[in-house]
Design a protein around this motif. Structure first.
Motif, PDB file in Angstrom:
ATOM      1  N   GLN A   1      33.215  60.651 -42.048  1.00  0.00           N
ATOM      2  CA  GLN A   1      31.929  60.725 -42.736  1.00  0.00           C
ATOM      3  C   GLN A   1      31.646  62.131 -43.249  1.00  0.00           C
ATOM      4  N   ASN A   2      31.878  63.124 -42.424  1.00  0.00           N
ATOM      5  CA  ASN A   2      31.645  64.511 -42.837  1.00  0.00           C
ATOM      6  C   ASN A   2      32.594  64.934 -43.954  1.00  0.00           C
TER       7      ASN A   2
ATOM      8  N   GLU B   1      35.331  58.706 -36.574  1.00  0.00           N
ATOM      9  CA  GLU B   1      34.401  58.226 -37.589  1.00  0.00           C
ATOM     10  C   GLU B   1      33.541  59.363 -38.134  1.00  0.00           C
ATOM     11  N   GLN B   2      33.097  60.257 -37.253  1.00  0.00           N
ATOM     12  CA  GLN B   2      32.272  61.382 -37.677  1.00  0.00           C
ATOM     13  C   GLN B   2      33.044  62.310 -38.607  1.00  0.00           C
TER      14      GLN B   2
END
Length: 227
Positions: free
Chosen positions: A199-200, A195-196
């Motif tokens: 998002q990034n 998920e990170q």
């Protein structure tokens, strides 16, 4: 300069009126729902959650106003032929650019100050938001990021041609294209991103694309000889 800003206001008057409606409509709906005779008894959590939703929806809807301003900024005056008139006046192109950006900055400021003020008040009343304020503001962060792409892309397209409709449509479709393109790459590579990472990645792509599009559009507008 004041005259130029007033001119930009007249050119975008309908957009600004629609923007006020989009900004306030979610709050009006919430007020009607809360004050409806058959609505449940009002409690602090109930009211604050209702206004939290209203603020988020107001931010989402108001990104359309930002996109319309970007798409109409340059193409709009070409479409109504006012660009030809203003080209005959001894006005530096930088002053015209400053007036356009001033109007957009004013509209963006009103939208965000109003809704962030509501979100700040809500965050003080809901314990979950008070405990994790960073998580609470993640949604507005991505709304702002998407709105930046809306504006940057529509601004670029607006500087290249004379149809505000094409400029607005291009701005609105770009974030969707980013998501669809990223999804296709992930699927083709059989990659399972965290998920990170997603998002990034979305943040980086949106920021770079918005800045590049806005910069190219601004450069082209300043260097373009014809209106």
């Amino acid at each position: 300069m004041n005259w130029l800003i007033w001119r930009e206001y007249r050119l975008n008057r309908l957009i600004l009126i629609a923007g006020v409606v989009l900004l306030l409509l979610p709050y009006l709906i919430v007020l009607v729902a809360l004050l409806w005779p058959k609505s449940p008894p009002l409690t602090v959590p109930h009211v604050t959650k209702a206004f939290l939703g209203a603020a988020i929806y107001s931010l989402v809807l108001s990104q359309l106003t930002i996109t319309l301003l970007g798409g109409n900024a340059i193409a709009g005056e070409r479409a109504d032929r006012s660009a030809e008139f203003i080209a005959y006046l001894p006005l530096p192109r930088k002053k015209l650019l400053g007036a356009k950006l001033s109007l957009s900055f004013f509209a963006v400021s009103i939208i965000w100050v109003t809704n962030l003020l509501v979100l700040g008040i809500v965050a003080c009343w809901i314990p979950q938001l008070r405990q994790d304020i960073n998580e609470a503001y993640k949604i507005p962060y991505y709304i702002a990021l998407t709105g930046f792409v809306f504006y940057g892309v529509s601004w670029l397209i607006s500087s290249l041609q004379s149809s505000p409709t094409f400029a607005v449509a291009g701005g609105l479709l770009t974030p969707l294209s980013i998501v669809m393109g990223s999804t296709a790459v992930v699927w083709a590579l059989d990659f399972n991103p965290t998920e990170q990472f997603v998002q990034n990645g979305y943040t980086a792509i949106c920021l770079i694309l918005a800045l590049v599009c806005f910069s190219i559009g601004t450069w082209y507008y300043l260097k373009r000889v014809e209106p």
